[in-house]
Each structure stands twice: as structure tokens, then as C-alpha cells.
Scaffold this motif. Sequence first.
Motif, short mmCIF file in Angstrom:
data_model
loop_
_atom_site.label_atom_id
_atom_site.label_comp_id
_atom_site.label_asym_id
_atom_site.label_seq_id
_atom_site.Cartn_x
_atom_site.Cartn_y
_atom_site.Cartn_z
N SER A 157 0.81 -1.22 0.00
CA SER A 157 0.00 0.00 0.00
C SER A 157 0.84 1.26 0.00
O SER A 157 0.73 2.08 0.89
N GLY A 158 1.66 1.41 -1.01
CA GLY A 158 2.27 2.70 -1.21
C GLY A 158 3.68 2.85 -0.67
O GLY A 158 4.21 2.00 0.02
N ASP A 159 4.26 3.96 -0.98
CA ASP A 159 5.66 4.29 -0.78
C ASP A 159 6.05 4.29 0.69
O ASP A 159 5.62 5.14 1.47
N VAL A 160 6.90 3.34 1.06
CA VAL A 160 7.29 3.20 2.46
C VAL A 160 8.19 4.36 2.91
O VAL A 160 8.10 4.82 4.05
N ALA A 161 9.03 4.83 2.01
CA ALA A 161 9.95 5.91 2.37
C ALA A 161 9.17 7.21 2.60
O ALA A 161 9.49 7.99 3.51
N ALA A 162 8.15 7.44 1.81
CA ALA A 162 7.34 8.65 1.97
C ALA A 162 6.61 8.62 3.31
O ALA A 162 6.54 9.63 4.02
N SER A 163 6.08 7.47 3.66
CA SER A 163 5.41 7.35 4.96
C SER A 163 6.38 7.62 6.09
O SER A 163 6.04 8.27 7.08
N TRP A 164 7.57 7.10 5.92
CA TRP A 164 8.58 7.30 6.97
C TRP A 164 8.85 8.80 7.18
O TRP A 164 8.83 9.29 8.31
N ARG A 165 9.06 9.52 6.10
CA ARG A 165 9.28 10.97 6.23
C ARG A 165 8.08 11.65 6.89
O ARG A 165 8.23 12.49 7.77
N ARG A 166 6.92 11.22 6.49
CA ARG A 166 5.70 11.82 7.03
C ARG A 166 5.55 11.49 8.52
O ARG A 166 5.14 12.35 9.31
N VAL A 167 5.86 10.28 8.88
CA VAL A 167 5.77 9.89 10.29
C VAL A 167 6.73 10.74 11.12
O VAL A 167 6.39 11.19 12.23
N LEU A 168 7.90 11.02 10.57
CA LEU A 168 8.86 11.86 11.31
C LEU A 168 8.36 13.30 11.41
O LEU A 168 8.48 13.94 12.46
N ASP A 169 7.76 13.80 10.33
CA ASP A 169 7.11 15.12 10.38
C ASP A 169 6.13 15.18 11.54
O ASP A 169 6.11 16.12 12.33
N VAL A 170 5.30 14.16 11.59
CA VAL A 170 4.22 14.15 12.57
C VAL A 170 4.78 14.03 13.98
O VAL A 170 4.31 14.71 14.90
N LEU A 171 5.81 13.22 14.15
CA LEU A 171 6.40 13.10 15.48
C LEU A 171 7.04 14.43 15.90
O LEU A 171 6.95 14.83 17.06
N ASP A 172 7.66 15.09 14.94
CA ASP A 172 8.24 16.41 15.24
C ASP A 172 7.14 17.36 15.72
O ASP A 172 7.30 18.03 16.75
N ALA A 173 6.05 17.41 15.00
CA ALA A 173 4.94 18.30 15.39
C ALA A 173 4.39 17.89 16.75
O ALA A 173 4.05 18.74 17.58
N THR A 174 4.33 16.59 16.98
CA THR A 174 3.80 16.11 18.26
C THR A 174 4.69 16.52 19.42
O THR A 174 4.20 16.96 20.47
N LEU A 175 6.00 16.43 19.22
CA LEU A 175 6.93 16.85 20.27
C LEU A 175 6.88 18.37 20.46
O LEU A 175 6.99 18.88 21.58
N ALA A 176 6.71 19.08 19.35
CA ALA A 176 6.67 20.55 19.42
C ALA A 176 5.40 21.04 20.12
O ALA A 176 5.41 22.08 20.77
#
Lengths: 181, 181
Positions: A157-176
Motif C-alpha cells: 500500500s504505497g511508498d514506504v519511504a514517503a510514509s517514513w518521512r511523514r511519520v517523522l514530520d508528525v512526530l516532530d509536530a507532536t513533540l513541538a
Amino acid sequence: MTAERLVLAAAELADEVGFENVTVSALARRFGIRDASFYSHIRNAQELREQVSRLALTELADQAANALAGRSGRDALVAFANAYRDYARRHPGRYAAGQLPVSPATADAARRHSELTRAILRGYELPEAEHVHAVRLLHSTFHGYVSLERAGGFDHSGDVAASWRRVLDVLDATLAHWPAP
Amino acid sequence: MTAERLVLAAAELADEVGFENVTVSALARRFGIRDASFYSHIRNAQELREQVSRLALTELADQAANALAGRSGRDALVAFANAYRDYARRHPGRYAAGQLPVSPATADAARRHSELTRAILRGYELPEAEHVHAVRLLHSTFHGYVSLERAGGFDHSGDVAASWRRVLDVLDATLAHWPAP
DNA sequence: ACCCTATCCTAGAGCCTCTAGGCAATGGGT
DNA sequence: ACCCATTGCCTAGAGGCTCTAGGATAGGGT
């Protein structure tokens, strides 16, 4: 023929054939000696696997520490996470070894991982009391992601690398914007 | 003596002695028959383990679906996550089995997990394009948490249940305020 | 009665783990 | 030079797990 060289060879073997196939026999074969000869160097197969586990956790912590050096905030988060995932991809057998139940021999390596993860949090503004939870969240997500990816859980179900980047984005926002308890 | 009963017995054995100790021999011993007799029922040990994996993933999906029924938003998230963690704690051997590399036989069960996770997202307002990333984030975090907890990775630093609740809080807030790409 | 299939069996090969006991080389102390 | 302890490897062998080949048996259907 030191125990250290032996463990290193076992780690290489793990990356080649999978950690579950790291056997005393296979290692002996690779060195051109008899199985029994190994038992002068290593207590038993269990211990061999634990040493590989310890090696892996130490290497991984070293690389994570390297990735963190001179970085903070989001940069630190991304660099750390990528060090983690890259290691797992480059050394699948070693990484699998690192998932053995935490033994006394590997407890210190495991503690180092916690401390490194905690270092990331210095770039964000979390109350001290939340640190332990944030560390566990990050650990869980990184480890969960790389192991599911490795097991093929994300294959259809789709690009694993893109999800990884997005997950890191989201974790960054969550920590912020860490929500109040 | 159907294949089904056999797999169920293997799953029970896994929970008792650990998935890595589920062997044809051990199972035969438990049934009071010879090892060789099993090979009329099961192709090989590998297949036995895969069937246990499939059973575990199916049971887990059933319980997750049950937990989701009639809930939405934060309630759904928490119920789902708890179903996941509870299953892993109640059935450690089965849960470990579920982490085998995804085989064709288990691919449909794995897809069901994705769909259930996706159902949680209906209680939040995420763009469709973000769903795949959010599903992977949730999966990774749940799986990472329960497997690190099980491996003892969280042993030396505070209340694991409290962190779990807090992690779910944070994931809820993250889904509620999902950052724009 | 007869066959057929399901279920279990024995025998045995191959691989992995690990113990016991032995042999030879090496290198330091005398 | 000689002795001897250590090191590093060996053979032998027991025991467990996997799996194949081939055989006995017993109940059910024809």
C-alpha cells in the motif's frame, strides 16, 4: 581467534543468512573447524546470540550518537531516526539480534539507547515528567516501523519511504506541541 | 485430528513455552504420537508456524474489530490499542507468531489489520492522502510498544501502564491536530 | 467379503547442540 | 636446553529436531 572476532563473524553471518540461522555449526563451517572446537571459546549457542545482540545494540547506539552530534530539534529527531532505520536495513540480521529479550549483558546498551533518545527531547520543551513517555513513544514508533517494514507488513500500500518521512514530520509536530497531561 | 485442532494446540504451546519452542516434536509429544505421524497432517514445521501466525493475526483482528464496534474517535483509538496490547500480553506466543514475515497465507489477515486501523481514522479529520501514513504510524507505535515491553526494554524506568495511557493520549492529540504536509 | 483411506507406526538420514577426553604446538620459567 | 602449562584443535558420541520412505491396521462404504 578471540571471542570478539567470533562474535563479529557471527554478526556478518546473521546479516547474510538471517539471525535465526546463526548456529554454532554454521560458524564453525565458516572457520573450517569442528563444531566442538567452538565450545572452548563460547559457552553455548545462546551466549553467542546474546553477544551478537550486544554488538548490534552497541553499534546502533554509536551510529545514533554520531547522527545526533551537533544537531538539535527536528534535525536531531530525523537524523536519529534515520540512523536507526538505516542500520536496520543495512544489517537486518544484527538488528533482529537486538530484539532479543533484554539480558543483563545487554542492559547497559539498552540504557544508552534511552539516554540518546532523551537527548532528542532537549530540542523541544517537554516537562521532565513527560520525558519517559516521550522516549517510549519514539522508541516504539521507530522500532515498530522498521520491524513491520522488514517483515513486509507495509508491502501492499504505497511508498514506504514517503510514509517514513511523514511519520517523522508528525512526530516532530507532536513533540513541538506536546499535549498537557 | 484435524489440521485446525493441531494448529490450535500449537498456538497453546506457543503461549506456554514461547513461539520459538513450537516444534513438531514437542507437539507430537503432547499428542502422544510419533514425530513422523505429524507429517501426514502438516507439510512441515515451517507451515505449522505459519498457520499459528495466521491464527494469531485473525484472532487479533477479531478482537480489535470487537473493540471498535460502536466506538469512534478517541474511544475507538484507545479500545483498539488496548485490544492489541491485551492480546499480546495474554497470548505472548501467538503474538510473537504474528510477527513472522508476511506470507501469502497471512496477507489477507494483515490487510484486515490495516482496514481496522483505518476505521479509527474516520473519527478524526485527516485528508484521504494522509491515511496510509497515519495507519502506519499507529501500527508501528502499537506494535513497537508491545514488543519492546515484552522484550523487557521498558523494565528499568517507571510505570509501563502509565506510559501506555500517555502514549495513547498523545496519539489522540496528534490525530486530532494532524499537521499539514 | 473387499477395498480404501485415514491414522499411526518403525527405520533411518541429516543437521544442530554440547560433553568428555585426547593430542600437539607454543612459549615462558628454570 | 628442558619442562610444563596453556591454547587450540581434534575425535567420539549422546541427544534433540526435521523429514522421507515404506509398512501395519482398523473402520466405512460398496
